[in-house]
Design a protein around this motif. Structure first.
Motif, PDB file in Angstrom:
ATOM      1  N   ILE A  73       7.335   4.673  68.245  1.00 42.63           N
ATOM      2  CA  ILE A  73       6.854   3.477  67.128  1.00 42.63           C
ATOM      3  C   ILE A  73       7.147   2.519  67.472  1.00 42.63           C
ATOM      4  O   ILE A  73       8.909   1.869  66.217  1.00 42.63           O
ATOM      5  CB  ILE A  73       6.691   4.009  65.721  1.00 42.63           C
ATOM      6  CG1 ILE A  73       5.381   5.772  66.662  1.00 42.63           C
ATOM      7  CG2 ILE A  73       5.795   3.316  65.017  1.00 42.63           C
ATOM      8  CD1 ILE A  73       6.006   6.141  65.595  1.00 42.63           C
ATOM      9  N   PRO A 119      -3.705   6.765  61.903  1.00 42.38           N
ATOM     10  CA  PRO A 119      -3.351   7.611  62.707  1.00 42.38           C
ATOM     11  C   PRO A 119      -1.776   7.152  62.161  1.00 42.38           C
ATOM     12  O   PRO A 119      -1.139   6.363  60.671  1.00 42.38           O
ATOM     13  CB  PRO A 119      -2.336   6.505  63.831  1.00 42.38           C
ATOM     14  CG  PRO A 119      -4.044   5.819  63.980  1.00 42.38           C
ATOM     15  CD  PRO A 119      -4.752   5.800  63.132  1.00 42.38           C
ATOM     16  N   ALA A 142       2.076   8.802  61.767  1.00 46.92           N
ATOM     17  CA  ALA A 142       3.285   9.722  62.057  1.00 46.92           C
ATOM     18  C   ALA A 142       4.556  10.135  60.965  1.00 46.92           C
ATOM     19  O   ALA A 142       4.853   9.413  60.029  1.00 46.92           O
ATOM     20  CB  ALA A 142       3.485   8.769  63.017  1.00 46.92           C
ATOM     21  N   ARG A 164       2.296  13.778  65.168  1.00 46.05           N
ATOM     22  CA  ARG A 164       0.806  12.796  64.717  1.00 46.05           C
ATOM     23  C   ARG A 164      -0.401  13.228  64.420  1.00 46.05           C
ATOM     24  O   ARG A 164      -0.560  14.439  64.885  1.00 46.05           O
ATOM     25  CB  ARG A 164       0.777  12.606  66.412  1.00 46.05           C
ATOM     26  CG  ARG A 164       1.973  11.127  66.617  1.00 46.05           C
ATOM     27  CD  ARG A 164       1.844  10.266  68.063  1.00 46.05           C
ATOM     28  NE  ARG A 164       3.677  10.444  68.869  1.00 46.05           N
ATOM     29  CZ  ARG A 164       4.084   9.233  68.304  1.00 46.05           C
ATOM     30  NH1 ARG A 164       3.195   8.317  67.795  1.00 46.05           N
ATOM     31  NH2 ARG A 164       5.198   9.235  68.703  1.00 46.05           N
ATOM     32  N   ALA A 196       1.260   3.413  64.725  1.00 47.72           N
ATOM     33  CA  ALA A 196       1.532   5.333  64.543  1.00 47.72           C
ATOM     34  C   ALA A 196       0.761   6.505  65.932  1.00 47.72           C
ATOM     35  O   ALA A 196       1.621   6.705  66.234  1.00 47.72           O
ATOM     36  CB  ALA A 196       0.980   6.012  63.235  1.00 47.72           C
ATOM     37  N   ASP A 197       0.197   5.686  66.424  1.00 47.52           N
ATOM     38  CA  ASP A 197      -0.759   6.494  67.984  1.00 47.52           C
ATOM     39  C   ASP A 197       0.216   6.202  68.933  1.00 47.52           C
ATOM     40  O   ASP A 197      -0.033   6.503  70.244  1.00 47.52           O
ATOM     41  CB  ASP A 197      -1.798   6.188  67.597  1.00 47.52           C
ATOM     42  CG  ASP A 197      -2.906   7.063  67.863  1.00 47.52           C
ATOM     43  OD1 ASP A 197      -2.653   8.003  67.407  1.00 47.52           O
ATOM     44  OD2 ASP A 197      -4.045   6.404  68.471  1.00 47.52           O
ATOM     45  N   ASP A 201       3.928   5.942  71.426  1.00 45.64           N
ATOM     46  CA  ASP A 201       4.868   6.115  71.783  1.00 45.64           C
ATOM     47  C   ASP A 201       5.297   5.773  72.926  1.00 45.64           C
ATOM     48  O   ASP A 201       5.298   5.676  74.351  1.00 45.64           O
ATOM     49  CB  ASP A 201       4.850   8.093  72.241  1.00 45.64           C
ATOM     50  CG  ASP A 201       6.338   8.370  72.618  1.00 45.64           C
ATOM     51  OD1 ASP A 201       7.305   7.283  72.308  1.00 45.64           O
ATOM     52  OD2 ASP A 201       6.219   9.046  72.424  1.00 45.64           O
TER      53      ASP A 201
END
Ligand SMILES: C[S@@+](CC[C@H](N)C(=O)[O-])C[C@H]1O[C@@H](n2cnc3c(N)ncnc32)[C@H](O)[C@@H]1O
Length: 245
Positions: free
Chosen positions: A126, A189, A191, A205, A228-229, A231
């Protein structure tokens, strides 16, 4: 006779700075916190005395006692390493220790460390800022000292900045509820990165509305916002992002 206020980084011993490693190897005494791993302590000089001052339920290590201990060790030994997780000045009370040492006339140095605020999200792929997704990042504590002003989460909901929350696991439900009350979309989002950069790293997530019901465990870094969505460890996701730009 010097006390070195040293950051240990987020946990992976390979993320120690070269300076931190060399001080550990020449230390007479190492005073450490709960987040400093056994692997990192294992790098200290074999003859160094190791003193655990981690604050946990049932221990009597108040900050004042730790300050007094550092002053007394600094008056007796030539190399005292006071090592803390991440960076000593990011929610680490390193500033108070520096002030106490300065007041007592004990020499000290500051050795910055890689803060979990940025390293732990990165280890989960992230980026806390990312072109076209987030231009700002705010690092906030989820835990406020007794008597101090609490965080205005509703105001943070309106900043359009990635939120990185440290020490936020216990109050996650309240934080999520307040952010939504402040206008942050329920689908934002989130995480939750537990034990970042360590062998047992776990990444959860979810969406903000689900955070109200989640039981998160410390130590975790909580990232809230569109990034945060992402990767970026995943080459497929990375390729999609590049094509979309
Ligand atoms: C007292 S603060 C210290 C922060 C530290 N000075 C820094 O710069 O990373 C402790 C909090 O840092 C976060 N933290 C530190 N190391 C972590 C790790 N390896 N994984 C997840 N969170 C971590 C957690 O939010 C934890 O509750």
């Amino acid at each position: 006779m010097t006390v070195h206020l040293v950051g240990a980084g987020p946990g992976d011993p390979e993320l120690l700075t070269v300076k931190a490693l060399s001080l550990l190897q020449s230390a007479d005494v190492v005073v450490f916190d709960r987040l400093v791993s056994a692997e990192i302590l294992g790098l200290a000089c074999a003859t160094a005395e190791l003193i655990d001052v981690g604050k946990r339920p049932g221990t009597s290590h108040t900050q004042e006692l730790i300050n007094d201990l550092l002053i007394s060790l600094g008056q007796q030994h030539s190399v005292v390493v006071r090592i803390k997780g991440g960076d000593p000045f990011v929610f680490g009370r390193g500033g108070e220790e520096a002030e106490a040492l300065a007041r007592a006339g004990v020499a000290y140095t500051i050795v910055p460390g890689i803060s979990s605020a940025f390293a732990v999200p990165a280890a989960a792929g992230i980026p806390v800022t990312h072109r076209l997704v987030s231009r700002a990042v705010t690092v906030v504590t989820g835990h406020c000292a007794q008597g101090s002003q609490s965080v205005d989460w509703r105001a943070h909901a309106r900043t359009d900045s990635t939120l990185v929350i440290l020490m936020g696991t216990e109050r996650l439900a309240t934080i999520a509820t307040e952010l939504m009350a402040g206008g942050l979309e329920a689908s934002t989002p989130v995480a939750i990165v537990h034990n970042g950069t360590r062998d047992k790293q776990q990444v959860l997530r979810i969406q903000l509305h689900e955070a109200v019901f989640i039981r998160a465990h410390a130590p975790s870094v909580i990232v809230i916002g569109a990034v945060a969505d992402l990767d970026l460890r995943d080459p497929l996701q990375l390729a999609q992002l590049v094509n979309a730009q």
